[in-house]
Design a protein around this motif. Sequence first.
Motif, PDB file in Angstrom:
ATOM      1  N   ILE A  82     108.243 -50.142  44.422  1.00 48.79           N
ATOM      2  CA  ILE A  82     108.887 -49.900  45.717  1.00 48.79           C
ATOM      3  C   ILE A  82     110.367 -50.256  45.684  1.00 48.79           C
ATOM      4  N   VAL A  83     110.718 -51.340  44.967  1.00 50.18           N
ATOM      5  CA  VAL A  83     112.133 -51.734  44.909  1.00 50.18           C
ATOM      6  C   VAL A  83     112.900 -50.949  43.848  1.00 50.18           C
ATOM      7  N   VAL A  93      93.431 -38.085  48.469  1.00 52.05           N
ATOM      8  CA  VAL A  93      94.243 -38.883  49.392  1.00 52.05           C
ATOM      9  C   VAL A  93      95.523 -39.363  48.705  1.00 52.05           C
ATOM     10  N   ALA A  94      95.410 -39.726  47.424  1.00 53.37           N
ATOM     11  CA  ALA A  94      96.586 -40.199  46.688  1.00 53.37           C
ATOM     12  C   ALA A  94      97.650 -39.113  46.618  1.00 53.37           C
ATOM     13  N   GLY A  95      97.236 -37.871  46.406  1.00 49.91           N
ATOM     14  CA  GLY A  95      98.194 -36.779  46.354  1.00 49.91           C
ATOM     15  C   GLY A  95      98.987 -36.657  47.649  1.00 49.91           C
ATOM     16  N   CYS A 102     100.571 -46.163  47.380  1.00 53.90           N
ATOM     17  CA  CYS A 102      99.230 -46.111  46.782  1.00 53.90           C
ATOM     18  C   CYS A 102      98.899 -47.429  46.083  1.00 53.90           C
ATOM     19  N   LEU A 103      99.869 -47.972  45.368  1.00 54.01           N
ATOM     20  CA  LEU A 103      99.654 -49.236  44.673  1.00 54.01           C
ATOM     21  C   LEU A 103      99.456 -50.374  45.671  1.00 54.01           C
ATOM     22  N   SER A 156     104.065 -37.800  50.545  1.00 53.41           N
ATOM     23  CA  SER A 156     104.701 -38.144  51.815  1.00 53.41           C
ATOM     24  C   SER A 156     105.386 -39.515  51.824  1.00 53.41           C
ATOM     25  N   LEU A 157     104.798 -40.491  51.110  1.00 54.77           N
ATOM     26  CA  LEU A 157     105.297 -41.862  51.189  1.00 54.77           C
ATOM     27  C   LEU A 157     105.690 -42.461  49.849  1.00 54.77           C
TER      28      LEU A 157
END
Length: 434
Positions: A112-113, A173-175, A186-187, A180-181
């Motif tokens: 994320i970072v 769902v992961a796709g 997911c992680l 989108s996010l």
Amino acid sequence: MSPSTGSGRRLREHLVDIRPLREIPAFRAFWIGTTISSFGSQLSAFALLYYVWELSHSAALVGLTGVVRAVPLAVCGLLGGTLADRMNRRTLLLAMRLAQMASAATLAVLVIVGVGNVPLVYVFMGVGAGLASISVPSSQTFAPRLLDGERLSAGLALMRLSSQFAMLAGPFVAGILVDSLGVGICLAVDAVTFIAALWGIVSLPKAVGEPQRDAAAGKSERGILGAVRHLVRTPVLLGAFVADLNATLLAIPTALFPVINAERFGGSPVTLGFMLPAIGLGGILAGVFSGRITRQRRQGVVMVACCAIWGAGIALFGLSGWLPLALLGLVIAGAADTGTVVSRGTIVQRSTPDALRGRMNSLDFLVGAGGPSLGDLRAGMVASATSGAVAAVSGGLACVVGAGVIAAAIPSLRSWRGDAAERKTAVSPSTVDG
């Protein structure tokens, strides 16, 4: 009794047996926690593959993720079996899930970072695979301690249904989440789902985590060699392992999907995307209608028959040039695979004393993980020399023949019955509910 009542009863006999969830609260909690956590793991697995590709755009580096996982799976799986027979399995599983949660959360933050890179992802993949494989032998010991008789087979079918659901829903769902996010979400979700797993483990009675010592085992049964000796000395176990290898070495189709897709169906990625889910769909259907399978006492016959049906389904897939019929072959194979997993699990758990169960589960895990890898290698080599269709058809038919040979050569497998005469390994419901 009215005709409608009789029809309803017959339908219930075919549907998945949910008595373990209804009657054993500890198993219900463990199943729910495992289901949620498995879904999170599938989110993470999909996201990391995509992330490696996004960082490198290298098919070779994406393919290397399989090796990164395979080595710790093999090494740590054996270690996990030995630890499971030496210490409290509930405590061991709690420790592994906490470590997995910490690993997933750390990687989520790094991604994320924006400091993630391919080597770093490989490290966390390897760590995650190692921790997961240490936990597998312990996690597989709880069902036979909590459930007995038909309820054990039913419980294994429910666990299989859970994993098939995660395999289908997780990548889908992961796709959506990745698109989108981003990968990091997911992680992060994967890390959060371990809370459910921890709740399920804590809900288990402490007594089921303690290995039952077998005084007859003696020093000769210590270490992984003890499980190997028991395997070799127990024909029904050996037959179950050989039957599974017969199916995975000869008739695993995964490596053939892109080849047959190009040969028969124009090479469209959309068409290719139908193939693996078709196996998963078959597995879910078999799980939903697993009542008849789990109520069968002759689980050895069920396993051999399902191995043969698996091979026939793969052969049908290779023979057909019409996509719906080819996919039907994969659906049939997926349904048979669920029957094989449930029957093999029943035989392995009920034919192994609890003092050896962790180590035997680690051997079973290695067979289940290693067989498909070698099977994909065989399929790829045959396809390179001939064609994808020939590799699928020849492997499927060889699997059918092999199942017949195994049934004829190992009578104890086809005559095995899961009744009261077998070694009892489950605790009483009163102990479980307490």
